[in-house]
Design a protein around this motif. Structure first.
Motif, PDB file in Angstrom:
ATOM      1  N   GLU A 279       0.861  -1.170   0.000  1.00  0.00           N
ATOM      2  CA  GLU A 279       0.000   0.000   0.000  1.00  0.00           C
ATOM      3  C   GLU A 279       0.902   1.225   0.000  1.00  0.00           C
ATOM      4  O   GLU A 279       1.899   1.273   0.720  1.00  0.00           O
ATOM      5  CB  GLU A 279      -0.895  -0.007   1.235  1.00  0.00           C
ATOM      6  CG  GLU A 279      -1.884   1.123   1.252  1.00  0.00           C
ATOM      7  CD  GLU A 279      -2.781   1.085   2.476  1.00  0.00           C
ATOM      8  OE1 GLU A 279      -3.550   2.028   2.624  1.00  0.00           O
ATOM      9  OE2 GLU A 279      -2.703   0.136   3.270  1.00  0.00           O
ATOM     10  N   SER A 280       0.553   2.231  -0.805  1.00  0.00           N
ATOM     11  CA  SER A 280       1.420   3.398  -0.924  1.00  0.00           C
ATOM     12  C   SER A 280       1.609   4.134   0.403  1.00  0.00           C
ATOM     13  O   SER A 280       2.647   4.740   0.628  1.00  0.00           O
ATOM     14  CB  SER A 280       0.898   4.356  -1.995  1.00  0.00           C
ATOM     15  OG  SER A 280      -0.410   4.776  -1.700  1.00  0.00           O
ATOM     16  N   GLU A 281       0.622   4.072   1.294  1.00  0.00           N
ATOM     17  CA  GLU A 281       0.742   4.737   2.590  1.00  0.00           C
ATOM     18  C   GLU A 281       1.678   3.999   3.543  1.00  0.00           C
ATOM     19  O   GLU A 281       2.131   4.571   4.520  1.00  0.00           O
ATOM     20  CB  GLU A 281      -0.628   4.863   3.260  1.00  0.00           C
ATOM     21  CG  GLU A 281      -1.506   5.915   2.645  1.00  0.00           C
ATOM     22  CD  GLU A 281      -2.793   6.103   3.439  1.00  0.00           C
ATOM     23  OE1 GLU A 281      -3.259   5.132   4.071  1.00  0.00           O
ATOM     24  OE2 GLU A 281      -3.318   7.217   3.413  1.00  0.00           O
ATOM     25  N   SER A 282       1.930   2.726   3.277  1.00  0.00           N
ATOM     26  CA  SER A 282       2.758   1.919   4.168  1.00  0.00           C
ATOM     27  C   SER A 282       3.733   1.074   3.339  1.00  0.00           C
ATOM     28  O   SER A 282       3.632  -0.153   3.294  1.00  0.00           O
ATOM     29  CB  SER A 282       1.854   1.014   5.015  1.00  0.00           C
ATOM     30  OG  SER A 282       2.602   0.278   5.920  1.00  0.00           O
ATOM     31  N   PRO A 283       4.702   1.714   2.688  1.00  0.00           N
ATOM     32  CA  PRO A 283       5.571   1.000   1.743  1.00  0.00           C
ATOM     33  C   PRO A 283       6.518  -0.026   2.356  1.00  0.00           C
ATOM     34  O   PRO A 283       7.064  -0.842   1.633  1.00  0.00           O
ATOM     35  CB  PRO A 283       6.347   2.122   1.060  1.00  0.00           C
ATOM     36  CG  PRO A 283       6.321   3.252   2.012  1.00  0.00           C
ATOM     37  CD  PRO A 283       5.014   3.131   2.759  1.00  0.00           C
ATOM     38  N   VAL A 284       6.709  -0.003   3.658  1.00  0.00           N
ATOM     39  CA  VAL A 284       7.612  -0.988   4.260  1.00  0.00           C
ATOM     40  C   VAL A 284       6.941  -2.337   4.488  1.00  0.00           C
ATOM     41  O   VAL A 284       7.619  -3.345   4.677  1.00  0.00           O
ATOM     42  CB  VAL A 284       8.227  -0.475   5.586  1.00  0.00           C
ATOM     43  CG1 VAL A 284       9.085   0.748   5.341  1.00  0.00           C
ATOM     44  CG2 VAL A 284       7.170  -0.189   6.610  1.00  0.00           C
ATOM     45  N   ARG A 285       5.612  -2.370   4.459  1.00  0.00           N
ATOM     46  CA  ARG A 285       4.876  -3.627   4.635  1.00  0.00           C
ATOM     47  C   ARG A 285       4.590  -4.207   3.258  1.00  0.00           C
ATOM     48  O   ARG A 285       3.812  -3.657   2.498  1.00  0.00           O
ATOM     49  CB  ARG A 285       3.591  -3.380   5.403  1.00  0.00           C
ATOM     50  CG  ARG A 285       3.868  -2.789   6.784  1.00  0.00           C
ATOM     51  CD  ARG A 285       2.625  -2.546   7.529  1.00  0.00           C
ATOM     52  NE  ARG A 285       2.255  -3.820   8.144  1.00  0.00           N
ATOM     53  CZ  ARG A 285       1.109  -4.028   8.759  1.00  0.00           C
ATOM     54  NH1 ARG A 285       0.209  -3.084   8.824  1.00  0.00           N
ATOM     55  NH2 ARG A 285       0.856  -5.182   9.302  1.00  0.00           N
ATOM     56  N   VAL A 286       5.213  -5.327   2.935  1.00  0.00           N
ATOM     57  CA  VAL A 286       5.107  -5.943   1.614  1.00  0.00           C
ATOM     58  C   VAL A 286       4.475  -7.324   1.734  1.00  0.00           C
ATOM     59  O   VAL A 286       4.853  -8.120   2.591  1.00  0.00           O
ATOM     60  CB  VAL A 286       6.497  -6.049   0.945  1.00  0.00           C
ATOM     61  CG1 VAL A 286       6.410  -6.768  -0.387  1.00  0.00           C
ATOM     62  CG2 VAL A 286       7.108  -4.654   0.774  1.00  0.00           C
ATOM     63  N   LEU A 287       3.504  -7.586   0.877  1.00  0.00           N
ATOM     64  CA  LEU A 287       2.850  -8.887   0.797  1.00  0.00           C
ATOM     65  C   LEU A 287       3.373  -9.593  -0.445  1.00  0.00           C
ATOM     66  O   LEU A 287       3.366  -9.020  -1.538  1.00  0.00           O
ATOM     67  CB  LEU A 287       1.331  -8.706   0.672  1.00  0.00           C
ATOM     68  CG  LEU A 287       0.523  -9.953   0.358  1.00  0.00           C
ATOM     69  CD1 LEU A 287       0.488 -10.862   1.581  1.00  0.00           C
ATOM     70  CD2 LEU A 287      -0.876  -9.573  -0.068  1.00  0.00           C
ATOM     71  N   ASN A 288       3.851 -10.820  -0.288  1.00  0.00           N
ATOM     72  CA  ASN A 288       4.323 -11.611  -1.415  1.00  0.00           C
ATOM     73  C   ASN A 288       3.294 -12.684  -1.742  1.00  0.00           C
ATOM     74  O   ASN A 288       2.771 -13.337  -0.845  1.00  0.00           O
ATOM     75  CB  ASN A 288       5.677 -12.257  -1.095  1.00  0.00           C
ATOM     76  CG  ASN A 288       6.764 -11.230  -0.994  1.00  0.00           C
ATOM     77  OD1 ASN A 288       7.121 -10.615  -1.982  1.00  0.00           O
ATOM     78  ND2 ASN A 288       7.273 -11.017   0.203  1.00  0.00           N
ATOM     79  N   THR A 289       3.009 -12.853  -3.026  1.00  0.00           N
ATOM     80  CA  THR A 289       2.015 -13.822  -3.451  1.00  0.00           C
ATOM     81  C   THR A 289       2.410 -14.381  -4.818  1.00  0.00           C
ATOM     82  O   THR A 289       3.477 -14.079  -5.329  1.00  0.00           O
ATOM     83  CB  THR A 289       0.607 -13.167  -3.480  1.00  0.00           C
ATOM     84  OG1 THR A 289      -0.365 -14.177  -3.708  1.00  0.00           O
ATOM     85  CG2 THR A 289       0.498 -12.093  -4.537  1.00  0.00           C
ATOM     86  N   ASP A 290       1.543 -15.189  -5.396  1.00  0.00           N
ATOM     87  CA  ASP A 290       1.798 -15.710  -6.736  1.00  0.00           C
ATOM     88  C   ASP A 290       0.642 -15.321  -7.660  1.00  0.00           C
ATOM     89  O   ASP A 290      -0.347 -14.747  -7.237  1.00  0.00           O
ATOM     90  CB  ASP A 290       2.034 -17.217  -6.716  1.00  0.00           C
ATOM     91  CG  ASP A 290       0.836 -18.020  -6.222  1.00  0.00           C
ATOM     92  OD1 ASP A 290      -0.311 -17.597  -6.423  1.00  0.00           O
ATOM     93  OD2 ASP A 290       1.052 -19.084  -5.633  1.00  0.00           O
ATOM     94  N   ARG A 291       0.780 -15.647  -8.939  1.00  0.00           N
ATOM     95  CA  ARG A 291      -0.211 -15.249  -9.947  1.00  0.00           C
ATOM     96  C   ARG A 291      -1.611 -15.772  -9.642  1.00  0.00           C
ATOM     97  O   ARG A 291      -2.596 -15.067  -9.800  1.00  0.00           O
ATOM     98  CB  ARG A 291       0.202 -15.760 -11.323  1.00  0.00           C
ATOM     99  CG  ARG A 291       1.380 -15.041 -11.934  1.00  0.00           C
ATOM    100  CD  ARG A 291       1.753 -15.793 -13.209  1.00  0.00           C
ATOM    101  NE  ARG A 291       2.366 -15.092 -14.272  1.00  0.00           N
ATOM    102  CZ  ARG A 291       1.859 -14.132 -15.018  1.00  0.00           C
ATOM    103  NH1 ARG A 291       0.683 -13.681 -14.784  1.00  0.00           N
ATOM    104  NH2 ARG A 291       2.532 -13.591 -16.002  1.00  0.00           N
ATOM    105  N   ALA A 292      -1.717 -17.019  -9.215  1.00  0.00           N
ATOM    106  CA  ALA A 292      -3.031 -17.622  -8.970  1.00  0.00           C
ATOM    107  C   ALA A 292      -3.762 -16.906  -7.837  1.00  0.00           C
ATOM    108  O   ALA A 292      -4.952 -16.600  -7.942  1.00  0.00           O
ATOM    109  CB  ALA A 292      -2.882 -19.110  -8.655  1.00  0.00           C
ATOM    110  N   VAL A 293      -3.055 -16.620  -6.757  1.00  0.00           N
ATOM    111  CA  VAL A 293      -3.671 -15.956  -5.612  1.00  0.00           C
ATOM    112  C   VAL A 293      -4.034 -14.517  -5.961  1.00  0.00           C
ATOM    113  O   VAL A 293      -5.126 -14.037  -5.636  1.00  0.00           O
ATOM    114  CB  VAL A 293      -2.740 -16.009  -4.377  1.00  0.00           C
ATOM    115  CG1 VAL A 293      -3.289 -15.193  -3.239  1.00  0.00           C
ATOM    116  CG2 VAL A 293      -2.526 -17.461  -3.955  1.00  0.00           C
TER     117      VAL A 293
END
Length: 69
Positions: free
Chosen positions: A34-48
């Motif tokens: 989220e642009s407001e919280s750039p240090v929090r990153v969610l990693n996922t794959d194409r299907a999800v």
């Protein structure tokens, strides 16, 4: 780890600070933040990510239970 190249979505509110950013490929697949919280990153794959986008388009998870417009 090399820095990721982030792309901001075009969906934002009038204030312009409620954007989702995506980076791919990341070492862990697709990275979202989220642009407001750039240090929090969610990693996922194409299907999800695809399932998430389909759900948002269908209005799944709307707070008031109404479908998305």
């Amino acid at each position: 780890m090399p820095s990721l190249k982030w792309i901001k979505s075009s969906f934002s509110e009038a204030a312009g600070n409620a954007c989702v950013e995506i980076a791919t490929p990341s070492p862990n697949g697709i990275a979202l933040r989220e642009s407001e919280s750039p240090v929090r990153v969610l990693n996922t794959d194409r299907a999800v990510l695809g399932a998430l986008i389909r759900g948002v388009k269908a209005g799944v998870g709307e707070r008031d239970g109404s479908p998305a417009v």
